[in-house]
Design a protein around this motif. Sequence first.
Motif, PDB file in Angstrom:
ATOM      1  N   ALA A 135      47.838 104.597   2.816  1.00  0.00           N
ATOM      2  CA  ALA A 135      48.620 104.679   4.043  1.00  0.00           C
ATOM      3  C   ALA A 135      47.803 105.268   5.188  1.00  0.00           C
ATOM      4  O   ALA A 135      47.937 104.845   6.345  1.00  0.00           O
ATOM      5  CB  ALA A 135      49.877 105.512   3.808  1.00  0.00           C
ATOM      6  N   MET A 136      46.968 106.243   4.886  1.00  0.00           N
ATOM      7  CA  MET A 136      46.125 106.832   5.935  1.00  0.00           C
ATOM      8  C   MET A 136      45.138 105.822   6.480  1.00  0.00           C
ATOM      9  O   MET A 136      44.919 105.730   7.692  1.00  0.00           O
ATOM     10  CB  MET A 136      45.388 108.056   5.380  1.00  0.00           C
ATOM     11  CG  MET A 136      46.256 109.286   5.246  1.00  0.00           C
ATOM     12  SD  MET A 136      45.303 110.730   4.720  1.00  0.00           S
ATOM     13  CE  MET A 136      46.646 111.900   4.441  1.00  0.00           C
ATOM     14  N   LEU A 137      44.536 105.045   5.583  1.00  0.00           N
ATOM     15  CA  LEU A 137      43.609 104.008   6.031  1.00  0.00           C
ATOM     16  C   LEU A 137      44.346 102.960   6.866  1.00  0.00           C
ATOM     17  O   LEU A 137      43.856 102.513   7.907  1.00  0.00           O
ATOM     18  CB  LEU A 137      42.946 103.343   4.823  1.00  0.00           C
ATOM     19  CG  LEU A 137      41.971 104.210   4.025  1.00  0.00           C
ATOM     20  CD1 LEU A 137      41.494 103.463   2.780  1.00  0.00           C
ATOM     21  CD2 LEU A 137      40.787 104.615   4.893  1.00  0.00           C
ATOM     22  N   GLY A 138      45.534 102.569   6.402  1.00  0.00           N
ATOM     23  CA  GLY A 138      46.330 101.607   7.158  1.00  0.00           C
ATOM     24  C   GLY A 138      46.783 102.158   8.491  1.00  0.00           C
ATOM     25  O   GLY A 138      46.804 101.439   9.501  1.00  0.00           O
ATOM     26  N   GLY A 139      47.150 103.449   8.515  1.00  0.00           N
ATOM     27  CA  GLY A 139      47.566 104.074   9.765  1.00  0.00           C
ATOM     28  C   GLY A 139      46.443 104.128  10.783  1.00  0.00           C
ATOM     29  O   GLY A 139      46.663 103.926  11.978  1.00  0.00           O
ATOM     30  N   ALA A 140      45.234 104.381  10.302  1.00  0.00           N
ATOM     31  CA  ALA A 140      44.080 104.409  11.202  1.00  0.00           C
ATOM     32  C   ALA A 140      43.777 103.020  11.750  1.00  0.00           C
ATOM     33  O   ALA A 140      43.428 102.859  12.926  1.00  0.00           O
ATOM     34  CB  ALA A 140      42.862 104.964  10.466  1.00  0.00           C
ATOM     35  N   PHE A 141      43.939 101.997  10.902  1.00  0.00           N
ATOM     36  CA  PHE A 141      43.593 100.627  11.297  1.00  0.00           C
ATOM     37  C   PHE A 141      44.667  99.996  12.178  1.00  0.00           C
ATOM     38  O   PHE A 141      44.370  99.381  13.207  1.00  0.00           O
ATOM     39  CB  PHE A 141      43.373  99.775  10.046  1.00  0.00           C
ATOM     40  CG  PHE A 141      42.900  98.385  10.346  1.00  0.00           C
ATOM     41  CD1 PHE A 141      41.562  98.142  10.630  1.00  0.00           C
ATOM     42  CD2 PHE A 141      43.784  97.316  10.348  1.00  0.00           C
ATOM     43  CE1 PHE A 141      41.123  96.857  10.906  1.00  0.00           C
ATOM     44  CE2 PHE A 141      43.349  96.037  10.622  1.00  0.00           C
ATOM     45  CZ  PHE A 141      42.012  95.801  10.910  1.00  0.00           C
ATOM     46  N   PHE A 142      45.950 100.135  11.779  1.00  0.00           N
ATOM     47  CA  PHE A 142      47.033  99.440  12.467  1.00  0.00           C
ATOM     48  C   PHE A 142      47.696 100.276  13.572  1.00  0.00           C
ATOM     49  O   PHE A 142      48.263  99.718  14.508  1.00  0.00           O
ATOM     50  CB  PHE A 142      48.111  99.013  11.463  1.00  0.00           C
ATOM     51  CG  PHE A 142      47.660  97.967  10.498  1.00  0.00           C
ATOM     52  CD1 PHE A 142      47.503  96.647  10.897  1.00  0.00           C
ATOM     53  CD2 PHE A 142      47.389  98.292   9.179  1.00  0.00           C
ATOM     54  CE1 PHE A 142      47.075  95.676  10.005  1.00  0.00           C
ATOM     55  CE2 PHE A 142      46.968  97.324   8.280  1.00  0.00           C
ATOM     56  CZ  PHE A 142      46.807  96.012   8.686  1.00  0.00           C
ATOM     57  N   LEU A 143      47.637 101.608  13.442  1.00  0.00           N
ATOM     58  CA  LEU A 143      48.372 102.463  14.374  1.00  0.00           C
ATOM     59  C   LEU A 143      47.465 103.388  15.180  1.00  0.00           C
ATOM     60  O   LEU A 143      47.960 104.221  15.949  1.00  0.00           O
ATOM     61  CB  LEU A 143      49.397 103.306  13.599  1.00  0.00           C
ATOM     62  CG  LEU A 143      50.501 102.512  12.896  1.00  0.00           C
ATOM     63  CD1 LEU A 143      51.229 103.409  11.890  1.00  0.00           C
ATOM     64  CD2 LEU A 143      51.487 101.959  13.908  1.00  0.00           C
ATOM     65  N   ASN A 144      46.168 103.261  14.988  1.00  0.00           N
ATOM     66  CA  ASN A 144      45.199 104.118  15.680  1.00  0.00           C
ATOM     67  C   ASN A 144      45.442 105.608  15.420  1.00  0.00           C
ATOM     68  O   ASN A 144      45.187 106.450  16.282  1.00  0.00           O
ATOM     69  CB  ASN A 144      45.234 103.852  17.198  1.00  0.00           C
ATOM     70  CG  ASN A 144      44.768 102.461  17.555  1.00  0.00           C
ATOM     71  OD1 ASN A 144      43.792 101.971  16.985  1.00  0.00           O
ATOM     72  ND2 ASN A 144      45.470 101.808  18.468  1.00  0.00           N
ATOM     73  N   GLU A 145      45.955 105.922  14.226  1.00  0.00           N
ATOM     74  CA  GLU A 145      46.145 107.319  13.855  1.00  0.00           C
ATOM     75  C   GLU A 145      44.796 107.916  13.474  1.00  0.00           C
ATOM     76  O   GLU A 145      43.953 107.262  12.856  1.00  0.00           O
ATOM     77  CB  GLU A 145      47.131 107.443  12.691  1.00  0.00           C
ATOM     78  CG  GLU A 145      48.538 107.025  13.073  1.00  0.00           C
ATOM     79  CD  GLU A 145      49.508 107.098  11.908  1.00  0.00           C
ATOM     80  OE1 GLU A 145      50.727 106.930  12.155  1.00  0.00           O
ATOM     81  OE2 GLU A 145      49.065 107.302  10.765  1.00  0.00           O
ATOM     82  N   SER A 146      44.587 109.171  13.853  1.00  0.00           N
ATOM     83  CA  SER A 146      43.290 109.803  13.628  1.00  0.00           C
ATOM     84  C   SER A 146      43.069 110.134  12.159  1.00  0.00           C
ATOM     85  O   SER A 146      44.002 110.480  11.436  1.00  0.00           O
ATOM     86  CB  SER A 146      43.182 111.090  14.450  1.00  0.00           C
ATOM     87  OG  SER A 146      44.156 112.028  14.031  1.00  0.00           O
ATOM     88  N   LEU A 147      41.828 110.016  11.726  1.00  0.00           N
ATOM     89  CA  LEU A 147      41.433 110.478  10.401  1.00  0.00           C
ATOM     90  C   LEU A 147      40.594 111.738  10.589  1.00  0.00           C
ATOM     91  O   LEU A 147      39.375 111.707  10.554  1.00  0.00           O
ATOM     92  CB  LEU A 147      40.624 109.394   9.681  1.00  0.00           C
ATOM     93  CG  LEU A 147      41.402 108.265   9.013  1.00  0.00           C
ATOM     94  CD1 LEU A 147      40.450 107.224   8.444  1.00  0.00           C
ATOM     95  CD2 LEU A 147      42.296 108.801   7.915  1.00  0.00           C
ATOM     96  N   ASP A 148      41.277 112.875  10.811  1.00  0.00           N
ATOM     97  CA  ASP A 148      40.561 114.122  11.054  1.00  0.00           C
ATOM     98  C   ASP A 148      40.063 114.718   9.748  1.00  0.00           C
ATOM     99  O   ASP A 148      40.332 114.216   8.659  1.00  0.00           O
ATOM    100  CB  ASP A 148      41.448 115.113  11.814  1.00  0.00           C
ATOM    101  CG  ASP A 148      42.779 115.348  11.127  1.00  0.00           C
ATOM    102  OD1 ASP A 148      42.791 115.482   9.894  1.00  0.00           O
ATOM    103  OD2 ASP A 148      43.810 115.402  11.818  1.00  0.00           O
ATOM    104  N   VAL A 149      39.330 115.810   9.874  1.00  0.00           N
ATOM    105  CA  VAL A 149      38.717 116.447   8.714  1.00  0.00           C
ATOM    106  C   VAL A 149      39.772 116.899   7.710  1.00  0.00           C
ATOM    107  O   VAL A 149      39.601 116.766   6.496  1.00  0.00           O
ATOM    108  CB  VAL A 149      37.852 117.648   9.153  1.00  0.00           C
ATOM    109  CG1 VAL A 149      37.328 118.402   7.936  1.00  0.00           C
ATOM    110  CG2 VAL A 149      36.697 117.172  10.021  1.00  0.00           C
ATOM    111  N   ARG A 150      40.903 117.422   8.214  1.00  0.00           N
ATOM    112  CA  ARG A 150      41.944 117.908   7.320  1.00  0.00           C
ATOM    113  C   ARG A 150      42.490 116.757   6.462  1.00  0.00           C
ATOM    114  O   ARG A 150      42.639 116.896   5.251  1.00  0.00           O
ATOM    115  CB  ARG A 150      43.088 118.541   8.110  1.00  0.00           C
ATOM    116  CG  ARG A 150      44.228 119.035   7.218  1.00  0.00           C
ATOM    117  CD  ARG A 150      45.442 119.481   8.022  1.00  0.00           C
ATOM    118  NE  ARG A 150      45.203 120.696   8.755  1.00  0.00           N
ATOM    119  CZ  ARG A 150      46.084 121.697   8.849  1.00  0.00           C
ATOM    120  NH1 ARG A 150      47.244 121.604   8.243  1.00  0.00           N
ATOM    121  NH2 ARG A 150      45.810 122.763   9.544  1.00  0.00           N
TER     122      ARG A 150
END
Length: 282
Positions: free
Chosen positions: A243-258
Amino acid sequence: MRNFSLVLTIPTVMVAFAANSLLCKIALKGGHIDAVTFSNLRLISGALILLPFTFKSVLFKITKNTLLNSLYLMGYAVFFSIAYVKLDAGAGALILFGSVQLTMVLYGVRCGERMGTTRIIGVIVALLGLLILLLPGSKSPPVSSALLMLLSGICWAAYTIAGKKTLNPGLTTSQNFILAVPMALGISFFFSEDLHMDSVGVTLSILSGAAASAAAYVIWYSLLPNLDSVTASTLQLSVPCLAMLGGAFFLNESLDVRKMTSTLVVLIGILLVIRSKPATIN
């Protein structure tokens, strides 16, 4: 052959579970639909797509267990959608399946599943990954939304546990969806001020209900008798990573260090659990 089938099927189901998070977040973030209407349409479309299972059987009975399981499904779906109003796709999925794991591990231990040192360490590591995400700070999720997603996870854990005993996954899932619909519609009256939808929101809800939910849940219920509670719960912690990978790809959600650290720790925990066989299986 059976192990090969599991290797192919389990990832497919996990991808479907992650798709639910993405479809819900896309619909809500774009203002295409409200959370309650999304969950209602999700359940309705799932019930409709599963109707053939009910029509082909004369075993449809409303019992205490079917009502309870339908309540679990409804609670999961409604809390899930409302929580996602203020949660990122990946963070929401991590909270959801973190609570699923904790609930199912406790259930498994209560029922006699022996953990073993490696499995205990794996579960602790996976939960530590969840705690990394939830630690207070500027990047931590809203408390109210996190609590709702925790409740959603408890409901899903109960629904999953019930599925371990099912003999007819298609019929059981169909009954659960059909009975969950009136329950969800009844709750809508408490949220009537903000109900709205457009064609995009309806389409996303139907995709979530018919494909990523109904079809995937039938498959999941067919797999559960072959999995112990600890393994079933820990495997689902792969969903937040997807979901995080999909969120970054489709929703431009950040993949921060945390988030990245949390995901890595969770994956290490999953690896430890699935590489260690349980002493007993319920």
